[in-house]
Design a protein around this motif. Structure first.
Motif, PDB file in Angstrom:
ATOM      1  N   GLU A  55       0.861  -1.183   0.000  1.00 53.91           N
ATOM      2  CA  GLU A  55       0.000   0.000   0.000  1.00 53.91           C
ATOM      3  C   GLU A  55       0.897   1.233   0.000  1.00 53.91           C
ATOM      4  O   GLU A  55       1.879   1.285   0.743  1.00 53.91           O
ATOM      5  CB  GLU A  55      -0.893   0.007   1.247  1.00 53.91           C
ATOM      6  N   THR A  56       0.573   2.194  -0.845  1.00 56.07           N
ATOM      7  CA  THR A  56       1.345   3.423  -0.920  1.00 56.07           C
ATOM      8  C   THR A  56       0.424   4.587  -1.256  1.00 56.07           C
ATOM      9  O   THR A  56      -0.720   4.368  -1.664  1.00 56.07           O
ATOM     10  CB  THR A  56       2.488   3.299  -1.956  1.00 56.07           C
ATOM     11  N   VAL A  57       0.896   5.781  -1.071  1.00 61.01           N
ATOM     12  CA  VAL A  57       0.132   6.986  -1.363  1.00 61.01           C
ATOM     13  C   VAL A  57       0.967   7.844  -2.294  1.00 61.01           C
ATOM     14  O   VAL A  57       2.167   8.046  -2.052  1.00 61.01           O
ATOM     15  CB  VAL A  57      -0.175   7.770  -0.066  1.00 61.01           C
ATOM     16  N   ILE A  58       0.363   8.326  -3.384  1.00 60.32           N
ATOM     17  CA  ILE A  58       1.054   9.294  -4.225  1.00 60.32           C
ATOM     18  C   ILE A  58       0.291  10.608  -4.180  1.00 60.32           C
ATOM     19  O   ILE A  58      -0.939  10.628  -4.058  1.00 60.32           O
ATOM     20  CB  ILE A  58       1.262   8.819  -5.676  1.00 60.32           C
ATOM     21  N   GLU A  59       1.042  11.682  -4.225  1.00 62.04           N
ATOM     22  CA  GLU A  59       0.460  13.024  -4.259  1.00 62.04           C
ATOM     23  C   GLU A  59       0.926  13.687  -5.543  1.00 62.04           C
ATOM     24  O   GLU A  59       2.125  13.740  -5.820  1.00 62.04           O
ATOM     25  CB  GLU A  59       0.919  13.834  -3.049  1.00 62.04           C
ATOM     26  N   LEU A  60      -0.032  14.180  -6.324  1.00 61.91           N
ATOM     27  CA  LEU A  60       0.262  14.843  -7.594  1.00 61.91           C
ATOM     28  C   LEU A  60      -0.292  16.258  -7.562  1.00 61.91           C
ATOM     29  O   LEU A  60      -1.444  16.462  -7.158  1.00 61.91           O
ATOM     30  CB  LEU A  60      -0.368  14.070  -8.754  1.00 61.91           C
ATOM     31  N   ALA A  61       0.519  17.228  -7.989  1.00 68.37           N
ATOM     32  CA  ALA A  61       0.088  18.625  -7.996  1.00 68.37           C
ATOM     33  C   ALA A  61       0.831  19.365  -9.102  1.00 68.37           C
ATOM     34  O   ALA A  61       1.981  19.034  -9.411  1.00 68.37           O
ATOM     35  CB  ALA A  61       0.370  19.281  -6.650  1.00 68.37           C
ATOM     36  N   PRO A  62       0.183  20.385  -9.695  1.00 66.46           N
ATOM     37  CA  PRO A  62       0.885  21.177 -10.706  1.00 66.46           C
ATOM     38  C   PRO A  62       1.846  22.154 -10.032  1.00 66.46           C
ATOM     39  O   PRO A  62       1.550  22.686  -8.959  1.00 66.46           O
ATOM     40  CB  PRO A  62      -0.250  21.914 -11.417  1.00 66.46           C
ATOM     41  N   GLN A  63       2.992  22.346 -10.654  1.00 72.71           N
ATOM     42  CA  GLN A  63       3.957  23.317 -10.155  1.00 72.71           C
ATOM     43  C   GLN A  63       4.597  23.970 -11.375  1.00 72.71           C
ATOM     44  O   GLN A  63       5.250  23.292 -12.178  1.00 72.71           O
ATOM     45  CB  GLN A  63       5.017  22.630  -9.297  1.00 72.71           C
ATOM     46  N   ALA A  64       4.343  25.265 -11.545  1.00 75.95           N
ATOM     47  CA  ALA A  64       4.835  26.021 -12.701  1.00 75.95           C
ATOM     48  C   ALA A  64       4.399  25.360 -14.017  1.00 75.95           C
ATOM     49  O   ALA A  64       5.172  25.247 -14.957  1.00 75.95           O
ATOM     50  CB  ALA A  64       6.357  26.172 -12.639  1.00 75.95           C
ATOM     51  N   GLY A  65       3.145  24.881 -14.042  1.00 75.10           N
ATOM     52  CA  GLY A  65       2.587  24.294 -15.253  1.00 75.10           C
ATOM     53  C   GLY A  65       3.008  22.867 -15.539  1.00 75.10           C
ATOM     54  O   GLY A  65       2.676  22.306 -16.575  1.00 75.10           O
ATOM     55  N   VAL A  66       3.748  22.253 -14.611  1.00 72.84           N
ATOM     56  CA  VAL A  66       4.221  20.881 -14.789  1.00 72.84           C
ATOM     57  C   VAL A  66       3.682  20.034 -13.639  1.00 72.84           C
ATOM     58  O   VAL A  66       3.657  20.471 -12.495  1.00 72.84           O
ATOM     59  CB  VAL A  66       5.770  20.835 -14.793  1.00 72.84           C
ATOM     60  N   LEU A  67       3.265  18.801 -13.949  1.00 76.19           N
ATOM     61  CA  LEU A  67       2.766  17.892 -12.921  1.00 76.19           C
ATOM     62  C   LEU A  67       3.941  17.329 -12.139  1.00 76.19           C
ATOM     63  O   LEU A  67       4.896  16.793 -12.721  1.00 76.19           O
ATOM     64  CB  LEU A  67       1.961  16.769 -13.577  1.00 76.19           C
ATOM     65  N   THR A  68       3.911  17.499 -10.807  1.00 80.73           N
ATOM     66  CA  THR A  68       4.969  16.978  -9.940  1.00 80.73           C
ATOM     67  C   THR A  68       4.338  16.049  -8.915  1.00 80.73           C
ATOM     68  O   THR A  68       3.121  16.080  -8.704  1.00 80.73           O
ATOM     69  CB  THR A  68       5.715  18.119  -9.206  1.00 80.73           C
TER      70      THR A  68
END
Length: 108
Positions: free
Chosen positions: A19-32
């Motif tokens: 089991e794992t958790v990923i967090e995705l968010a845009p930063q300066a128009g790029v997905l990080t």
């Protein structure tokens, strides 16, 4: 299609379910993003969203030192796909995006 958010993933590996958790968010128009699980926090690299297909890479040291390549398909708040580590067989990946609390939606 958006991949942003916190995702709870389950990876079915030959040594058991992880089991794992990923967090995705845009930063300066790029997905990080980053992944949290098995006592470590690792950055995601080469994140690409093409329509409903999301791919990324990450290196882990637990339970083994591996370089993983993920390829999943997003359908609303769920995802399915695979994780591959070198020559090892692909592992099935499933996931669900966490709901955003109503109060957080109003702040955005």
């Amino acid at each position: 299609m958006t991949a942003e958010g916190i995702w709870d993933l389950s990876v079915s590996t030959p040594i058991g379910r992880i089991e794992t958790v990923i967090e995705l968010a845009p930063q300066a128009g790029v997905l990080t993003g980053s992944a949290h699980g098995a006592g470590e926090n690792v950055p995601l690299s080469d994140i690409t969203l093409d329509g409903d297909r999301l791919t990324w890479k990450q290196a882990v040291t637990k339970p083994l030192r591996l370089n993983l390549a993920f390829a999943v398909t997003i359908d609303g708040d769920t995802l399915t796909g695979t994780s591959k580590a070198g020559r090892l067989p692909a592992s099935k990946v499933t996931g669900r995006r966490r709901a955003v609390p109503a109060a957080a939606e109003h702040r955005a």
